[in-house]
Scaffold this motif. Sequence first.
Motif, PDB file in Angstrom:
ATOM      1  N   GLU A  70       0.655  -0.455   0.142  1.00  0.00           N
ATOM      2  CA  GLU A  70      -0.298   0.004  -0.235  1.00  0.00           C
ATOM      3  C   GLU A  70       0.712   1.344   0.394  1.00  0.00           C
ATOM      4  O   GLU A  70       0.635   2.678  -0.878  1.00  0.00           O
ATOM      5  CB  GLU A  70      -0.984  -0.196   1.276  1.00  0.00           C
ATOM      6  CG  GLU A  70      -2.096  -1.369   1.652  1.00  0.00           C
ATOM      7  CD  GLU A  70      -2.515  -0.795   2.606  1.00  0.00           C
ATOM      8  OE1 GLU A  70      -3.982  -1.474   2.448  1.00  0.00           O
ATOM      9  OE2 GLU A  70      -1.574  -1.340   3.368  1.00  0.00           O
ATOM     10  N   MET A 129       2.015   1.818  -3.420  1.00  0.00           N
ATOM     11  CA  MET A 129       1.605   2.466  -4.595  1.00  0.00           C
ATOM     12  C   MET A 129       0.824   3.962  -3.902  1.00  0.00           C
ATOM     13  O   MET A 129       0.786   4.729  -4.964  1.00  0.00           O
ATOM     14  CB  MET A 129       0.182   1.850  -3.852  1.00  0.00           C
ATOM     15  CG  MET A 129       0.172  -0.027  -5.278  1.00  0.00           C
ATOM     16  SD  MET A 129      -1.615  -1.331  -4.547  1.00  0.00           S
ATOM     17  CE  MET A 129      -2.462  -0.590  -3.914  1.00  0.00           C
ATOM     18  N   GLU A 130       0.922   4.137  -2.800  1.00  0.00           N
ATOM     19  CA  GLU A 130       0.508   5.600  -2.470  1.00  0.00           C
ATOM     20  C   GLU A 130       1.450   6.851  -2.537  1.00  0.00           C
ATOM     21  O   GLU A 130       1.037   7.510  -3.239  1.00  0.00           O
ATOM     22  CB  GLU A 130       0.162   5.614  -0.988  1.00  0.00           C
ATOM     23  CG  GLU A 130      -1.510   5.179  -0.806  1.00  0.00           C
ATOM     24  CD  GLU A 130      -1.820   5.359   0.905  1.00  0.00           C
ATOM     25  OE1 GLU A 130      -1.998   6.933   0.969  1.00  0.00           O
ATOM     26  OE2 GLU A 130      -2.364   4.550   1.685  1.00  0.00           O
ATOM     27  N   ALA A 140       2.917   6.094  -5.423  1.00  0.00           N
ATOM     28  CA  ALA A 140       3.391   6.565  -6.593  1.00  0.00           C
ATOM     29  C   ALA A 140       2.637   7.589  -7.158  1.00  0.00           C
ATOM     30  O   ALA A 140       2.396   8.631  -7.969  1.00  0.00           O
ATOM     31  CB  ALA A 140       3.410   4.406  -8.002  1.00  0.00           C
ATOM     32  N   GLN A 141       0.919   7.138  -6.370  1.00  0.00           N
ATOM     33  CA  GLN A 141      -0.063   8.166  -6.949  1.00  0.00           C
ATOM     34  C   GLN A 141       0.486   8.912  -5.898  1.00  0.00           C
ATOM     35  O   GLN A 141      -0.246  10.204  -7.482  1.00  0.00           O
ATOM     36  CB  GLN A 141      -0.935   7.169  -6.066  1.00  0.00           C
ATOM     37  CG  GLN A 141      -1.440   5.398  -6.782  1.00  0.00           C
ATOM     38  CD  GLN A 141      -2.650   5.907  -5.308  1.00  0.00           C
ATOM     39  OE1 GLN A 141      -3.023   6.096  -4.298  1.00  0.00           O
ATOM     40  NE2 GLN A 141      -3.451   4.465  -5.904  1.00  0.00           N
ATOM     41  N   LEU A 142       1.122  10.108  -5.796  1.00  0.00           N
ATOM     42  CA  LEU A 142       1.284  10.866  -5.159  1.00  0.00           C
ATOM     43  C   LEU A 142       2.502  11.529  -5.798  1.00  0.00           C
ATOM     44  O   LEU A 142       2.443  12.614  -6.140  1.00  0.00           O
ATOM     45  CB  LEU A 142       2.057  11.183  -3.170  1.00  0.00           C
ATOM     46  CG  LEU A 142       0.903  10.695  -2.011  1.00  0.00           C
ATOM     47  CD1 LEU A 142       1.560  10.380  -1.732  1.00  0.00           C
ATOM     48  CD2 LEU A 142       0.177  12.042  -2.809  1.00  0.00           C
TER      49      LEU A 142
END
Length: 104
Positions: free
Chosen positions: A43, A46-47, A49-51
């Motif tokens: 998690e 992934m977060e 990367a999303q940021l």
Amino acid sequence: MVGREGHQVSTATNGHEALKAVSLQRPDVVITDILMPEKDGIELIMELAQLGARIPVIAVSGGRRAISSDFNLESARLLGVCATLGKPFSREALHQALQQALMH
């Protein structure tokens, strides 16, 4: 071991704390265990990367009864981490992973 390599080290006990720390001060590298309480390493990866953080990540795992460390580390590789380390790992393996991450 990272501190002994001459690097400044900050720690977090879970993915929530790590995200908060990254938002306050961007590190050169994130080393994350895959299995952590509250928010796990997958998690966190992934977060980040999303940021759009674009921080090199080294994923570490020893696995657990139901899921092998190979599965955890392959999942992390698919998410784009720059290096992985299976537990237990040597100081030399950590050194190589850090060098790879810092050149990433």
